[in-house]
Enzyme design. Structure first.
Site, short mmCIF file in Angstrom:
data_model
loop_
_atom_site.label_atom_id
_atom_site.label_comp_id
_atom_site.label_asym_id
_atom_site.label_seq_id
_atom_site.Cartn_x
_atom_site.Cartn_y
_atom_site.Cartn_z
N SER A 1 0.86 -1.18 0.00
CA SER A 1 0.00 0.00 0.00
C SER A 1 0.89 1.23 0.00
O SER A 1 2.04 1.18 0.48
CB SER A 1 -0.85 -0.01 1.28
N TYR B 1 -0.82 -0.26 10.55
CA TYR B 1 -1.07 -0.66 9.16
C TYR B 1 0.17 -0.39 8.31
O TYR B 1 0.61 -1.26 7.54
CB TYR B 1 -2.27 0.13 8.62
#
Ligand SMILES: NC(=O)c1ccc[n+]([C@@H]2O[C@H](COP(=O)([O-])OP(=O)(O)OC[C@H]3O[C@@H](n4cnc5c(N)ncnc54)[C@H](OP(=O)(O)O)[C@@H]3O)[C@@H](O)[C@H]2O)c1
Length: 302
Positions: free
Chosen positions: A142, A168
């Site tokens: 990501s 994350y």
């Protein structure tokens, strides 16, 4: 080092990437393949003739059970597999859990699901990947990898305050480092490994983001309707780079690289707050990849 380019762009769909490609006889595993980007990856690969196994927590007909946050489940999946794996797309993930959650063995849940479970799965299937001859591993990272390096001192937030986005981000940095580590270790087995970011895509991943935050991000209006800004991509477009790296002949032999959702290799940049494009130097640092490999190998023995 010259950056790898392709004729595609951010609007290219997964099906378009595989137009004219015949994947008959290829056995491919897609984790989290029952929804979102994973589901579109599965559809495109099957459309090109591949035999695709969907690995998911709640398997339906023809799918296989896999809970990446549970090492026993990962081991059971590996034990139940026989024969070659031509490609493995490590796609399953969770994002920005509002409060610290830990797996049964104490691992922070985003790191457990997004990275450590995939590490155990991929290393458990090494012989099967080798058997395929020219296998490919793809880790779905990501743009969040630009936000934080892997914290080797406290990966599970035992001493530092928990932050949903830092948790994350480090898991997605770890996914890039995993591809770098695989490329460094498994080239002699003919196994290539690359990672990518799929862009911004509306999926179940955003379920932990509250409505106020969605409005602040410009993806929800005052009435609660989802908005799709121009820089968002569709699920079919988000899956494009997954299938490019898993199965396109155009990137045959490419390994250890990070691609952006426009299907081009990304430039290495200094990560930090507000940096939005490229791959952070900390995400592709070979020394960090080696250190992370040793850490994950030790952790997943537990
Ligand atoms: N959407 C975006 O904008 C975006 C941006 C950057 C990166 N990504 C990455 O893209 C990947 C796919 O996400 P998505 O956007 O398609 O979201 P999604 O629709 O929520 O898909 C994620 C999948 O992961 C599965 N999963 C979650 N925890 C699992 C576990 N413990 N074991 C096995 N499977 C598990 C989910 O299964 P369940 O149905 O069981 O929950 C789901 O099928 C993720 O790695 C994400 O980080 C997405």
């Amino acid at each position: 080092m010259t950056l790898i380019t392709t004729p595609f762009n951010a609007k290219t769909t997964a099906a378009e990437i595989l137009a004219g490609v015949d994947l008959t006889g290829r056995r491919i595993i897609v984790t989290g393949g029952a929804s979102g980007i994973g589901l579109e990856t599965v559809r495109a690969l099957r459309g090109a003739g591949a035999e695709v196994t969907v690995a998911t927590r709640n398997p339906g007909d023809g799918e296989r059970a896999l809970d990446l946050s549970d090492l026993a489940s990962v081991r059971s999946f590996v034990a139940g597999w026989s024969g070659p794996v031509h490609a493995l797309v490590a796609n399953a993930g969770i994002m920005a859990l509002p409060a610290l959650q830990v797996a049964a063995n104490g691992w922070e849940l985003q790191l457990a699901t997004n990275f450590l479970g995939h590490f155990a799965l991929i290393t458990g299937l090494r012989d099967n990947l080798r058997q395929a001859g020219g296998a490919r591993v793809v880790t779905v990272s990501s743009g969040a990898q630009l936000r934080a390096p892997f914290d080797f001192d406290d990966p599970h937030f035992e001493r530092r305050p928990y932050d949903p986005w830092d948790a994350y981000a480090q898991s997605k940095t770890a996914d890039v480092l995993l591809a770098v580590g695989l490329a460094r270790r498994w080239a002699a087995d003919g196994i290539a490994a690359n990672s990518f970011e799929p862009g911004y895509v509306h999926t179940n991943l955003q379920r932990h983001i509250d409505d106020d935050a969605k409005r602040a991000l410009g993806i929800m209006d005052d009435e609660g309707n989802l908005l799709t800004p121009d820089h968002f991509t569709t699920q079919e477009q988000g899956a494009a780079t997954a299938v490019l790296l898993a199965a396109s002949p155009l990137v045959e032999g490419v390994t250890g690289r990070y691609f952006s959702h426009d299907n081009q290799e990304a430039e290495v940049v200094q990560g930090g707050p507000g940096v939005m494009t490229g791959v952070a130097a900390w995400s592709v640092d070979p020394a960090a990849a080696d250190r992370l490999w040793d850490y994950a190998a030790e952790a997943s023995r537990g």
